[in-house]
Design an enzyme around this catalytic site. Structure first.
Site, PDB file in Angstrom:
ATOM      1  N   LYS A 210      90.195  56.146 123.697  1.00  0.00           N
ATOM      2  CA  LYS A 210      89.594  56.935 124.781  1.00  0.00           C
ATOM      3  C   LYS A 210      88.268  56.278 125.127  1.00  0.00           C
ATOM      4  O   LYS A 210      87.275  56.451 124.434  1.00  0.00           O
ATOM      5  CB  LYS A 210      89.372  58.382 124.332  1.00  0.00           C
ATOM      6  CG  LYS A 210      89.434  59.424 125.483  1.00  0.00           C
ATOM      7  CD  LYS A 210      88.327  59.305 126.497  1.00  0.00           C
ATOM      8  CE  LYS A 210      87.018  59.850 125.982  1.00  0.00           C
ATOM      9  NZ  LYS A 210      85.943  59.773 127.050  1.00  0.00           N
TER      10      LYS A 210
ATOM     11  N   GLU B 141      79.521  55.867 114.108  1.00  0.00           N
ATOM     12  CA  GLU B 141      78.354  55.008 114.331  1.00  0.00           C
ATOM     13  C   GLU B 141      77.558  55.678 115.430  1.00  0.00           C
ATOM     14  O   GLU B 141      78.001  55.756 116.583  1.00  0.00           O
ATOM     15  CB  GLU B 141      78.783  53.604 114.722  1.00  0.00           C
ATOM     16  CG  GLU B 141      77.655  52.593 114.600  1.00  0.00           C
ATOM     17  CD  GLU B 141      76.925  52.362 115.905  1.00  0.00           C
ATOM     18  OE1 GLU B 141      75.805  52.913 116.043  1.00  0.00           O
ATOM     19  OE2 GLU B 141      77.455  51.676 116.775  1.00  0.00           O
TER      20      GLU B 141
ATOM     21  N   CYS C 248      72.176  50.593 120.551  1.00  0.00           N
ATOM     22  CA  CYS C 248      71.943  51.538 119.452  1.00  0.00           C
ATOM     23  C   CYS C 248      71.060  50.941 118.371  1.00  0.00           C
ATOM     24  O   CYS C 248      70.300  51.647 117.709  1.00  0.00           O
ATOM     25  CB  CYS C 248      73.275  51.996 118.861  1.00  0.00           C
ATOM     26  SG  CYS C 248      74.309  50.650 118.235  1.00  0.00           S
TER      27      CYS C 248
ATOM     28  N   GLU D  59      65.889  59.361 120.067  1.00  0.00           N
ATOM     29  CA  GLU D  59      66.427  58.159 120.695  1.00  0.00           C
ATOM     30  C   GLU D  59      66.362  58.278 122.216  1.00  0.00           C
ATOM     31  O   GLU D  59      66.912  59.208 122.800  1.00  0.00           O
ATOM     32  CB  GLU D  59      67.871  57.935 120.258  1.00  0.00           C
ATOM     33  CG  GLU D  59      68.472  56.646 120.775  1.00  0.00           C
ATOM     34  CD  GLU D  59      69.884  56.413 120.284  1.00  0.00           C
ATOM     35  OE1 GLU D  59      70.215  55.272 119.942  1.00  0.00           O
ATOM     36  OE2 GLU D  59      70.656  57.397 120.240  1.00  0.00           O
TER      37      GLU D  59
END
Length: 490
Positions: A181, A256, A289, A387
């Site tokens: 997906k 992750e 990331c 973040e």
């Protein structure tokens, strides 16, 4: 047929799902828009529970045959997919650049070659995957990796095809079947990789692609009782929802997630190198990331380091990612740009100072946010703790190793860290104390697929890469054989 084909810079892409070796349309669609200029790239089939059920059923049907396929044949097919990626490298690079706004030169030279490498690496690793037999009171122990079953892979938009194939390749090598997906903001190269896999001869149902939104297609996939593995790269809140669905069916999941990684610059570091490392964190418009978005500098060199960093950041060229001279392209989506700008505006209101940037790019407009460096930030402030996922760095100072390590570890994340120092002993001391899945010393973003990759704390669960990938995608079996009881001479 043509109504389901969109053309991106001359490259034809099918906008339907790929399920059981066939293209499947949906009643509903969603619009895919390029972050470069806001142009419509296509109307994409919008999957939900029906398409998720069909894809898992196809993967379940194909699983016994694929799991029983000899390792050598699975490896051959993975290499054939890699060859197909090589042949269509330019098409993939062009489509990906239009879809996610990252630099075309990077896609051509680094990202798409890495996509092919993902398949070749795990094909090679599969053929040498073994554990030496050992004995227990004369009995022989033999460890094997058995395919687990249908695997659902949910991937992000910042490096769509590279991160998708980082999961697809080991899952297929392990003998699992896959339902991918892709992120709804960047679905196009997932469709192309389905074509490439089919052309390489991958059996129907072994790789399936379902497009759509996480709350619809993604939710239906991760909660399906026939799924045996889930791998997700994305945000912490989404991971929590997936973990709940996986727990209900006791399905192993690998996550992750986000990062708020530090770059520690000690006074004995090569300052030119350290500044280069800091500037690298603006790569992909900060949508990485692993980015070391918190720059921590030892006080004696902070002024000089800051001066050089400001000068070098100001020289970065921002603009159309299709142009060779561009260093920074757009951010992915209006929602992401608003999020980035909100973080910066709140930080400035709280007393931070922008040494560079601090606003969307006035001349370029659209989704272009100027590379930003903020100072005067508190350790417990939102801009330091959360973040941003944009071209925004914060700069803080420290007085000694103890404070440096404390500041570096003082977030809820633990994905990566970068250390710049000229002292090997200091590097060893500091890296031993950092909470991170990956630590780079005097370098950044050096990645080897045989190394373990993953995060600590809320940056993730599990490790993948090399044998760690097979450990996740397989059911590991130990067979113990007695020395007696055999008949004949076999």
């Amino acid at each position: 047929m043509t109504e389901h084909i969109t053309t991106v810079a001359g490259v034809a892409v099918d906008t339907r799902h790929w399920i059981g070796g066939e293209r499947v349309a949906s009643v509903r669609t969603f619009t895919d828009v390029s972050p470069i200029d806001g142009s419509t790239l296509g109307e994409i089939a919008r999957g939900g529970a029906t398409e998720a059920e069909a894809a898992v059923a196809a993967a379940r049907t194909a699983f016994p045959g694929w799991a029983a396929t000899p390792r050598t044949e699975r490896a051959r097919l993975l290499r054939a997919i890699a060859d197909g990626v090589d042949k269509r490298l330019e098409d993939l690079a062009i489509v990906e650049t239009h879809d996610n706004g990252a630099l075309l030169r990077s896609h051509r030279r680094g990202v798409m070659p890495r996509v092919a490498h993902n398949f070749r690496f795990f094909a090679d690793w599969l053929l040498r995957l073994e554990h030496e037999d050992f004995t227990t009171r004369g009995h022989t122990n033999h460890v094997s990796w058995d395919a687990a079953g249908p695997s659902v892979l949910i991937t992000p938009w910042n490096a769509p095809l590279m991160l998708a194939t980082w999961k697809i390749a080991p899952a297929l090598a392990a003998g699992n079947t896959v339902v991918l997906k892709p992120a709804e903001w960047t679905p196009l190269t997932a469709s192309l990789i389905a074509d490439i896999a089919a052309e390489a001869g991958l059996p129907a149902g072994v790789l399936n692609v379902v497009q759509g939104y996480g709350a619809e297609a993604g939710s239906a996939l991760v909660s399906h009782p026939d799924v045996r593995r889930i791998s997700f790269t994305g945000s912490v809140p989404t991971a929590r929802r997936i973990a709940g669905a996986a727990a209900a069916n006791l399905v192993p999941a690998s996550f992750e997630l986000g990062g708020k990684s530090p770059l520690l610059v000690f006074a004995d570091a090569d300052l030119d190198l350290a500044v280069d490392l800091a500037v690298e964190q603006y790569d992909n418009a900060g949508q990485v990331c692993l980015a070391a978005s918190r720059v921590l500098v030892e006080a004696p060199v902070a002024e000089e380091f800051t001066r050089r960093l400001v000068e070098q950041t100001a020289r970065l060229r921002q603009g159309d990612p299709r142009e060779e001279a561009t260093d920074i392209g757009p951010n992915i989506h209006p929602r992401q740009l608003e999020k980035i700008d909100g973080f910066v505006r709140r930080a400035l209101a709280a007393g931070a100072r922008a040494l560079v940037g601090g606003t969307p790019h006035e001349k370029l407009g659209g989704l272009y946010y100027r590379p930003t460096l903020l100072t005067g930030v508190a350790q417990d402030s939102e801009i330091v703790q959360e973040e941003v996922f944009g071209p925004v760095l914060t700069l803080q100072t420290f007085t000694d190793e103890e404070e440096a390590v404390h500041l570096a570890n003082d977030t809820r994340f633990g994905l990566a860290a970068t250390v710049a120092t000229g002292d090997r002993e200091r590097a060893a001391r500091v890296t031993a104390r950092l909470v991170a899945g990956t630590v780079w010393v005097n370098c950044f973003f050096v990645r080897d697929l045989q190394a373990p990759f993953g995060g600590s704390r809320q940056s993730g669960v599990g490790r993948e890469g090399g044998t760690w990938s097979f450990d996740f995608y397989c059911d590991i079996k130990n067979t113990v054989s007695a020395p007696k009881g055999w008949k004949g001479h076999g």
